[in-house]
Structures are given as structure tokens and as C-alpha cells.
Design a protein around this motif. Sequence first.
Motif, mmCIF file in Angstrom:
data_model
loop_
_atom_site.group_PDB
_atom_site.id
_atom_site.type_symbol
_atom_site.label_atom_id
_atom_site.label_comp_id
_atom_site.label_asym_id
_atom_site.label_seq_id
_atom_site.Cartn_x
_atom_site.Cartn_y
_atom_site.Cartn_z
ATOM 1 N N ARG A 287 -2.627 1.708 -7.664
ATOM 2 C CA ARG A 287 -2.451 1.320 -6.565
ATOM 3 C C ARG A 287 -3.645 2.034 -5.733
ATOM 4 O O ARG A 287 -4.233 3.338 -6.106
ATOM 5 C CB ARG A 287 -1.168 1.243 -6.251
ATOM 6 C CG ARG A 287 -0.158 2.147 -6.383
ATOM 7 C CD ARG A 287 1.355 2.120 -6.190
ATOM 8 N NE ARG A 287 2.076 1.597 -4.505
ATOM 9 C CZ ARG A 287 3.277 1.662 -4.459
ATOM 10 N NH1 ARG A 287 4.262 1.781 -5.439
ATOM 11 N NH2 ARG A 287 3.506 0.724 -2.935
ATOM 12 N N SER A 288 -3.570 1.227 -4.307
ATOM 13 C CA SER A 288 -4.709 2.071 -3.666
ATOM 14 C C SER A 288 -3.558 3.441 -2.642
ATOM 15 O O SER A 288 -2.372 3.001 -2.328
ATOM 16 C CB SER A 288 -4.964 1.216 -2.197
ATOM 17 O OG SER A 288 -4.014 0.577 -1.552
ATOM 18 N N VAL A 289 -4.291 4.322 -2.256
ATOM 19 C CA VAL A 289 -4.044 5.175 -1.817
ATOM 20 C C VAL A 289 -4.438 5.451 -0.579
ATOM 21 O O VAL A 289 -5.126 6.228 -0.698
ATOM 22 C CB VAL A 289 -3.269 6.511 -2.806
ATOM 23 C CG1 VAL A 289 -2.602 8.241 -1.713
ATOM 24 C CG2 VAL A 289 -2.444 6.025 -4.134
ATOM 25 N N HIS A 290 -3.505 5.985 0.340
ATOM 26 C CA HIS A 290 -3.907 6.577 1.299
ATOM 27 C C HIS A 290 -3.503 7.765 2.020
ATOM 28 O O HIS A 290 -2.390 8.387 2.542
ATOM 29 C CB HIS A 290 -3.910 5.608 2.944
ATOM 30 C CG HIS A 290 -4.398 6.897 4.137
ATOM 31 N ND1 HIS A 290 -5.476 6.079 4.652
ATOM 32 C CD2 HIS A 290 -4.476 7.311 5.201
ATOM 33 C CE1 HIS A 290 -6.052 6.954 5.788
ATOM 34 N NE2 HIS A 290 -5.238 7.161 6.378
ATOM 35 N N VAL A 291 -4.544 9.415 1.641
ATOM 36 C CA VAL A 291 -3.033 10.346 1.862
ATOM 37 C C VAL A 291 -3.245 11.372 3.295
ATOM 38 O O VAL A 291 -5.063 11.181 3.906
ATOM 39 C CB VAL A 291 -4.024 11.530 1.225
ATOM 40 C CG1 VAL A 291 -3.108 13.063 1.312
ATOM 41 C CG2 VAL A 291 -3.811 11.133 -0.936
ATOM 42 N N VAL A 292 -2.797 11.644 4.166
ATOM 43 C CA VAL A 292 -3.253 12.150 5.414
ATOM 44 C C VAL A 292 -2.073 13.746 5.617
ATOM 45 O O VAL A 292 -1.173 13.560 4.933
ATOM 46 C CB VAL A 292 -2.527 11.118 6.270
ATOM 47 C CG1 VAL A 292 -0.989 10.579 5.741
ATOM 48 C CG2 VAL A 292 -3.239 11.091 7.925
ATOM 49 N N ASN A 293 -2.752 14.258 6.578
ATOM 50 C CA ASN A 293 -2.380 15.256 7.072
ATOM 51 C C ASN A 293 -0.942 15.052 7.297
ATOM 52 O O ASN A 293 -0.436 13.972 8.185
ATOM 53 C CB ASN A 293 -3.000 16.091 7.497
ATOM 54 C CG ASN A 293 -2.123 17.129 8.966
ATOM 55 O OD1 ASN A 293 -1.608 16.684 9.643
ATOM 56 N ND2 ASN A 293 -2.009 18.371 8.447
ATOM 57 N N ASP A 294 0.254 15.525 6.820
ATOM 58 C CA ASP A 294 1.601 15.588 7.754
ATOM 59 C C ASP A 294 1.505 15.677 9.287
ATOM 60 O O ASP A 294 2.561 14.616 9.383
ATOM 61 C CB ASP A 294 2.882 16.584 7.043
ATOM 62 C CG ASP A 294 2.535 17.781 7.129
ATOM 63 O OD1 ASP A 294 1.296 18.377 7.750
ATOM 64 O OD2 ASP A 294 3.106 18.464 6.971
ATOM 65 N N ALA A 295 1.167 16.421 9.832
ATOM 66 C CA ALA A 295 1.450 16.005 11.482
ATOM 67 C C ALA A 295 0.637 14.725 11.853
ATOM 68 O O ALA A 295 0.988 14.200 12.943
ATOM 69 C CB ALA A 295 0.616 17.324 11.901
ATOM 70 N N ASP A 296 -0.411 14.381 11.170
ATOM 71 C CA ASP A 296 -1.131 13.301 11.924
ATOM 72 C C ASP A 296 -0.325 12.001 11.362
ATOM 73 O O ASP A 296 -0.494 11.145 12.694
ATOM 74 C CB ASP A 296 -2.953 13.385 11.158
ATOM 75 C CG ASP A 296 -3.499 14.158 11.271
ATOM 76 O OD1 ASP A 296 -3.437 14.419 12.960
ATOM 77 O OD2 ASP A 296 -4.866 14.415 11.247
ATOM 78 N N ALA A 297 0.792 12.244 10.314
ATOM 79 C CA ALA A 297 1.150 10.570 10.284
ATOM 80 C C ALA A 297 2.750 10.811 11.321
ATOM 81 O O ALA A 297 2.852 9.905 11.471
ATOM 82 C CB ALA A 297 1.617 11.298 8.698
ATOM 83 N N ALA A 298 3.193 12.242 11.388
ATOM 84 C CA ALA A 298 3.994 11.716 12.526
ATOM 85 C C ALA A 298 3.678 11.474 13.188
ATOM 86 O O ALA A 298 3.894 10.341 14.280
ATOM 87 C CB ALA A 298 4.514 13.553 12.543
ATOM 88 N N GLY A 299 2.260 11.765 14.281
ATOM 89 C CA GLY A 299 2.021 10.963 15.311
ATOM 90 C C GLY A 299 1.721 10.107 15.174
ATOM 91 O O GLY A 299 1.814 9.407 16.455
ATOM 92 N N VAL A 300 0.994 9.146 13.838
ATOM 93 C CA VAL A 300 0.931 7.744 14.099
ATOM 94 C C VAL A 300 2.707 7.270 14.190
ATOM 95 O O VAL A 300 1.763 6.681 14.978
ATOM 96 C CB VAL A 300 0.125 7.700 13.097
ATOM 97 C CG1 VAL A 300 0.419 6.024 12.523
ATOM 98 C CG2 VAL A 300 -1.015 8.515 13.229
ATOM 99 N N ALA A 301 3.435 7.511 13.722
ATOM 100 C CA ALA A 301 4.903 7.361 13.594
ATOM 101 C C ALA A 301 4.928 7.343 14.830
ATOM 102 O O ALA A 301 6.208 6.186 15.479
ATOM 103 C CB ALA A 301 5.652 7.718 12.448
ATOM 104 N N PRO B 23 0.692 -1.574 0.240
ATOM 105 C CA PRO B 23 -0.143 -0.117 0.321
ATOM 106 C C PRO B 23 0.646 1.518 0.250
ATOM 107 O O PRO B 23 1.901 1.134 0.530
ATOM 108 C CB PRO B 23 -0.804 0.063 1.163
ATOM 109 C CG PRO B 23 -0.327 -1.340 2.571
ATOM 110 C CD PRO B 23 0.745 -2.333 1.256
ATOM 111 N N LEU B 24 0.141 2.107 -0.604
ATOM 112 C CA LEU B 24 0.781 4.104 -0.188
ATOM 113 C C LEU B 24 0.130 4.823 0.517
ATOM 114 O O LEU B 24 -0.995 5.093 0.093
ATOM 115 C CB LEU B 24 1.145 4.276 -2.044
ATOM 116 C CG LEU B 24 1.290 5.634 -2.372
ATOM 117 C CD1 LEU B 24 2.869 5.349 -1.939
ATOM 118 C CD2 LEU B 24 1.969 5.999 -4.007
#
Length: 262
Positions: free
Chosen positions: A104-118, A65-66
Motif C-alpha cells: 500500500r502507499s506509505v508516507h514516512v515522517v520524522n516522529d516530532a514532525d508528525a506530532a507537530g502536524v497533529a 493510506p498508511l
Amino acid sequence: MSVAELSGHAVGIDIGGSGIKGAPVDLSSGDFAQDRVREPTPQPSTPGAVADVVAALSARWPDGPLGVTFPAVVKDGVALTAANVDDAWIGTDAAELLRTLTGRSVHVVNDADAAGVAEARYGAAKDVRGVVLMATLGTGIGTALLHDGVLVPNTELGHLVVDGHDAETKASDAARTREDLSWKEWAKRLQRYFESLEALLQPDLFVVGGGVSKKADKYLPLLDLATPVVPAQLLNTAGIVGAAALAAEAELAGGPTGPSPG
């Protein structure tokens, strides 16, 4: 969703105002499976031009996935704002555009949200229950809010009004640099900002990110908060890692752009 439930690889791509970075991520560890690749962000950074770069990067790693971070409020794959990229992105279905170009399947997310999930999956907030608030101190203040590991997206708490001012205009790292504040002077502003967040959210942990988190020992000890506050661990890999993890979770949940199941 726990790290133990994620396996294999997913690809994360982090779109910024000056650079677009990507890498495949080992989902069991949160480490890059191959070296990160960076390309300059096209100028002007219109949807078509940026999407072409993302598609070319993703083609390097065709499997899995991307996940793509974007500097905007993102709802159901649609960019509702645009920070440091062309205003033509506002209203663009970024997920659909990228799905069409990449196939391909793509999930787009806010950049700060991505960092928080990481940080929640692999870093400073791993295995922390309750409410976690990550604040990324940089040009502005980006925030990510999670409860028991589940993301509450697009919080934009950097724009909280504190003492009559938009918080990020006074407490961001850019404000510290612009006003030539000492660490002690800046810490007083951070104190007021985090006190305000405490009063609203009663969090169980604050995570402080951004490049200035490398110097956390200069200012975090000066804060006097009821909530524990720790520096981020993943630093400049967090966007890519979080986007990849969210893409994998969305695919497991049965939707390419659906919300994280936590």
C-alpha cells in the motif's frame, strides 16, 4: 490543507525505541477510529525486523493510506539518522521497504514532525496562522516547525547551541530528571532555550509536548516570553494522528511520500 478537506480514515503507526503503536484515525476529528494496538519493538531493531511488525500491524486495518513515524531525519522516505533504533536504518529507504511489505502507499515522517502536524490539524495549534514551533521535551528535544500549517521538515532544533551547550543536554526533561532540577531551575533553562528560538524564528506560537506537558502548570507560567506558549493537547496520540493525516494529504497530492501540501 485544512481538516475540513480531510475525510474518511487513514492508518498511523508510530515506531519508537521500545514500542510500535498503531491505529486507524478518523481524519475529520483526529480521533482513533478503533483502539490503538501496541507491539514491542524487536531487539535488535533492524529494518527487516521492525518492518515486519509494522506490516503485521497495518494488516489489521487494510483500508486507507498508511503513515509511519520514525525517530530519524527522513528525506524522501529515506532514514538519514537513527535514534533509539538500530544504526542499520541509516540510509534505508524506509518508505520503499514498507511499501513492498504492505502493498500500500506509505508516507514516512520524522516522529516530532508528525506530532507537530497533529497539533496543527487537531490540537493546540489548530487554525493558528504564521509560524508555529512545537518542542517535545523528553529524552531529548524534538521540534516541528510549521508556517500557515505547512510543515518545514526535519528541523532538529533541539540541537541548537545555547550558552555553549547542545540545548537538549540541558533543557530536556531527561536533563531535569538527571540533575534533579526544581521546576523553577528547569524553567530558567527553558527560558534561555525558547528565547533563542524567538530570536531566530520570531514565531507566533510555541507548543510544548512530551509527557511532561501534562505538568505544564508547574513550569510554563514561570516563562517570560514574547511568544504565547501552550501545552500540547494530543499527548501520546499525536504521532499516530499526525502520520495518518500526512499520509492522507500526500495521497491527495498524488504522491505516497511527497511533502505535505499544508
